[in-house]
Write a protein that holds these residues in place. Structure first.
Motif, PDB file in Angstrom:
ATOM      1  N   PRO A 175      88.032 -78.907  -0.545  1.00  0.00           N
ATOM      2  CA  PRO A 175      88.098 -77.536  -1.146  1.00  0.00           C
ATOM      3  C   PRO A 175      87.068 -76.881  -1.940  1.00  0.00           C
ATOM      4  N   ASN A 310      94.598 -76.891  -2.126  1.00  0.00           N
ATOM      5  CA  ASN A 310      94.272 -75.646  -1.365  1.00  0.00           C
ATOM      6  C   ASN A 310      95.362 -75.353  -0.421  1.00  0.00           C
ATOM      7  N   ASN A 330      95.231 -71.779   2.003  1.00  0.00           N
ATOM      8  CA  ASN A 330      93.838 -71.968   1.552  1.00  0.00           C
ATOM      9  C   ASN A 330      93.428 -71.220   0.376  1.00  0.00           C
ATOM     10  N   CYS A 332      92.091 -72.125  -2.651  1.00  0.00           N
ATOM     11  CA  CYS A 332      90.878 -72.272  -3.209  1.00  0.00           C
ATOM     12  C   CYS A 332      89.800 -71.186  -2.484  1.00  0.00           C
TER      13      CYS A 332
END
Length: 463
Positions: A175, A310, A330, A332
């Protein structure tokens, strides 16, 4: 399938290497070993195309160090995203297309280098504000001071940028983590105190389940079938419309597997380990000062890896709304988009659309990314208006039923938009959307108009 095997093998090797890496005591040695391992990963996947990454590092590094720090972040943004577009377009210029994993490496490198430029810009502006305050205020004790990390950002050299760009942790698929997080992992003692092995095993436990479901469902409901003539000729409208459910389920299982493995690379290496009391946030890191903990770090059960988390699988699956689910996916990368696009975009009215557009550009040049990601801002108002009209203020059984309806709508919207992300090209997307007569988009537009009319009617009655 070959790319997936290479991907899994490399991530497995990176996870194993972390057990050795985090025990290295000397910071300089740790940086060089991490960078050497990262470059080895890049060379093994990209070969000659590694030159793309090295060129980007060189140019963006020079921009960050030598250009005016008031504008270095915007120059870095323009260069890296422009080069990312060129990188993906070389196949159309009669050149050999880079391997699939090279694209992922370039994507992560883009976030890192542009994010670093923004960090430098922020530190520079803060230093100027401190200088101005010192001149205007005789009480120096009240003047804010730069942190060690901010001082380091203002003294960056090309070697610092090299180590941050190509350290093996996250080099393949993320990430995203800030330069501050990277520097803390090198110089602070937390990685040697946290239970890195336990945190990694905890994530690895669920990966066989996600991987197994991915293989099983993709065998029963293959994506290619959705673009075949038999699909349109032999299957009913309802079957075609509902086919998005298994395809998006396959996509989710694949993403869960990949992201959790990437997180394991971080946790085994100790990157992102901070005391829990610092109230760590995804991408950002500690939101509280931890300077007093450096000389006397807490025990190993007082740490977490929230900084490099993440994805939140449980909340992604069980939350009720589309808007809420977006926050757990998602994370990050979303932090990067929020900090460096959404919050900095000059127009509040269009900042959401701009953020989605940048996200689509970052994901790739295929039309499917734009169909998928840029459709979200048009669905969200539909959901928002019905949540406000019916769910807000509801209680008991009524609330439960409405939440379930909202949950079904959420995943159907994700699935319908997501199939465009998977099919990629306009002809395939249009074939599938045409096979269901674009029904969801027509339905959402109708629902929005009806919702607006209901809202106006209620407002009129109230007045």
């Amino acid at each position: 399938m070959k790319d997936d095997i290479i991907y899994l093998v490399l991530l497995g090797l990176c996870i194993g290497f972390g057990n050795f890496y985090r025990k290295i005591q000397d910071p300089e040695q740790k940086k060089w070993i991490g960078t050497a391992a990262g470059l080895l990963v890049i060379l093994s996947t990209s070969g000659f195309h590694t030159l793309h990454m090295l060129f980007c590092y060189l140019v963006c590094g020079l921009i960050i160090i030598f250009c005016n720090r008031k504008s270095c972040h915007m120059l870095s943004f323009a260069f890296m995203f422009g080069y990312l577009f060129l990188f993906r377009s070389v196949a159309y210029l009669c050149c050999e297309a880079p391997p699939g994993h090279s694209n992922m490496i370039q994507m992560v490198l883009t976030l890192k280098l542009v994010g670093l430029a923004f960090e430098v810009n922020t530190a520079y502006l803060k230093s100027k504000e401190i200088d101005r305050t010192k001149k205007d205020d005789s009480q120096d004790s009240l003047v804010e001071v730069l942190s060690d990390n901010e001082k380091a950002l203002l003294k960056l050299d090309m070697l610092d940028i090299l180590h941050y760009s190509f350290n093996y942790v996250g080099v393949l698929t993320g990430p995203y983590f800030t330069y501050k997080t990277f520097r803390d992992a090198i110089y602070l003692p937390f990685s040697t105190k946290a239970d890195c092995y336990g945190a990694t095993v905890e994530k690895l436990k669920v990966i066989p389940l996600y991987a197994g479901l991915f293989l099983l469902i993709s065998y029963i409901w293959p994506l290619d079938y959705a673009t075949s003539s038999e699909f349109y000729e032999e299957r009913s409208f309802i079957y075609r419309l509902m086919y998005v459910w298994p395809t998006f389920f396959i996509f989710r299982m694949r993403i869960y597997t990949g992201i959790l493995l990437s997180e394991c690379v971080c946790t085994m290496a100790g990157l992102g380990a901070y005391p829990k009391g610092c109230e760590n946030k995804c991408g950002h890191g500690p939101s509280k000062d931890f300077s007093s903990l450096i000389s006397n770090p807490p025990e190993d059960n007082d740490y977490d890896f929230e900084t490099v988390r993440n994805i939140d699988v449980i909340n992604t699956e069980k939350c009720w709304t589309f808007r809420e689910a977006m926050k757990y996916w998602n994370m990050c990368v979303q932090y990067w988009m929020a900090m460096y696009v959404y919050k900095r975009f000059p127009s509040k009215k269009y900042r959401t659309l701009a953020t989605m557009a940048v996200s689509a550009i970052w994901h790739g040049v295929y039309a499917g990314y734009y169909f998928c990601i840029c459709a979200a801002p048009f669905y969200l108002p539909v959901e928002d208006i019905y949540v406000k009209l019916f769910i807000k203020g509801a209680t008991g059984t009524k609330l439960k039923i409405l939440n379930v309806i909202c949950w079904i709508s959420k995943f159907f919207a994700f699935s319908y938009m997501g199939i465009a992300f998977l099919l990629l090209t306009i002809d395939k997307i249009w074939f599938y959307y045409g096979s269901v007569y674009h029904f969801p988009y027509i339905m959402w537009a109708t629902l929005y108009i009806v919702g607006v009319l209901i809202a106006k009617s209620r407002k009129t009655k109230t007045n």
